[in-house]
Design a protein around this motif. Structure first.
Motif, PDB file in Angstrom:
ATOM      1  N   LEU A 195       5.437   9.782  -4.269  1.00 34.70           N
ATOM      2  CA  LEU A 195       6.300   9.414  -3.151  1.00 34.70           C
ATOM      3  C   LEU A 195       5.960  10.306  -1.963  1.00 34.70           C
ATOM      4  N   ASP A 196       5.897   9.714  -0.785  1.00 39.49           N
ATOM      5  CA  ASP A 196       5.447  10.418   0.412  1.00 39.49           C
ATOM      6  C   ASP A 196       6.290   9.937   1.581  1.00 39.49           C
ATOM      7  N   PHE A 197       7.150  10.806   2.102  1.00 38.77           N
ATOM      8  CA  PHE A 197       8.063  10.400   3.165  1.00 38.77           C
ATOM      9  C   PHE A 197       7.855  11.183   4.455  1.00 38.77           C
ATOM     10  N   GLY A 198       6.752  11.903   4.558  1.00 36.91           N
ATOM     11  CA  GLY A 198       6.459  12.630   5.778  1.00 36.91           C
ATOM     12  C   GLY A 198       7.447  13.754   6.029  1.00 36.91           C
ATOM     13  N   PRO A 199       7.192  14.533   7.089  1.00 35.00           N
ATOM     14  CA  PRO A 199       8.029  15.699   7.351  1.00 35.00           C
ATOM     15  C   PRO A 199       9.429  15.363   7.876  1.00 35.00           C
ATOM     16  N   ASP A 200       9.604  14.176   8.449  1.00 35.84           N
ATOM     17  CA  ASP A 200      10.885  13.844   9.077  1.00 35.84           C
ATOM     18  C   ASP A 200      11.660  12.770   8.332  1.00 35.84           C
TER      19      ASP A 200
END
Length: 172
Positions: free
Chosen positions: A46-51
């Motif tokens: 899962l990858d939701f970025g920094p924000d």
């Protein structure tokens, strides 16, 4: 006029460039819950970025019938997106490689009962395409305030038919 695609059964190997197949295959990593449950651990990146943060939504999609027209694909530049069919039915998965910011010729797969998928961040993919009612899916994706959707409409749509392997496997 449209271009033809043959859907193939979904396999982890064929889908690997686009994401992960979510399924309980092989041996369980752990036996839990008083020995009554096998845990198949950490099956998707899962990858939701920094924000962003993870969210679980429920989608109710309209059932589609073969042949299926694919006019549009989309991608999510800020996060991964997982689809898990809540009714255990097969569903169509369309993906495409990126060629300089636009999708290449798509590929089509049919997810078998008991399979879900997780698209990697920025992967071109078709819209949710249930093949059986009720079309209910749990979707795990990025919740955030920045835009996370890019769409591409094909100049010439694609028509997807189930390939012989899908028919033989009883996925249609």
């Amino acid at each position: 006029m449209s271009q033809q695609l043959q859907a193939q059964p979904l396999t982890a190997e064929a889908f690997a460039p686009y994401g992960e197949v979510l399924e309980a295959t092989g041996e369980a990593d752990k036996i839990i819950n008083q020995g009554l449950c096998g845990r198949f651990h950490d099956r998707a990146q899962l990858d939701f970025g920094p924000d962003g943060r993870a969210g679980i939504s429920v989608f109710h999609g309209e059932v589609r019938l073969w042949p299926i027209t694919v006019e549009l694909v989309e991608r999510h530049p800020e996060g991964s997106q997982a689809f898990i069919c809540m009714s255990g039915h097969p569903f169509l998965v369309v993906v495409a490689d990126d060629e300089n910011g636009t999708p290449a010729k798509p590929r089509a797969f049919v997810a078998a009962p008991g399979q879900g998928i997780n698209f990697h961040r920025n992967t071109w993919h078709g819209v949710l395409t249930p093949l059986h009612a009720p079309g209910l899916f749990a979707v795990v994706d990025r919740i955030g305030t920045t835009p996370n959707l890019e769409e591409h409409w094909f100049d010439t749509p694609y028509t997807v038919e189930p390939g012989q392997q899908c028919t033989s496997a009883g996925l249609v």
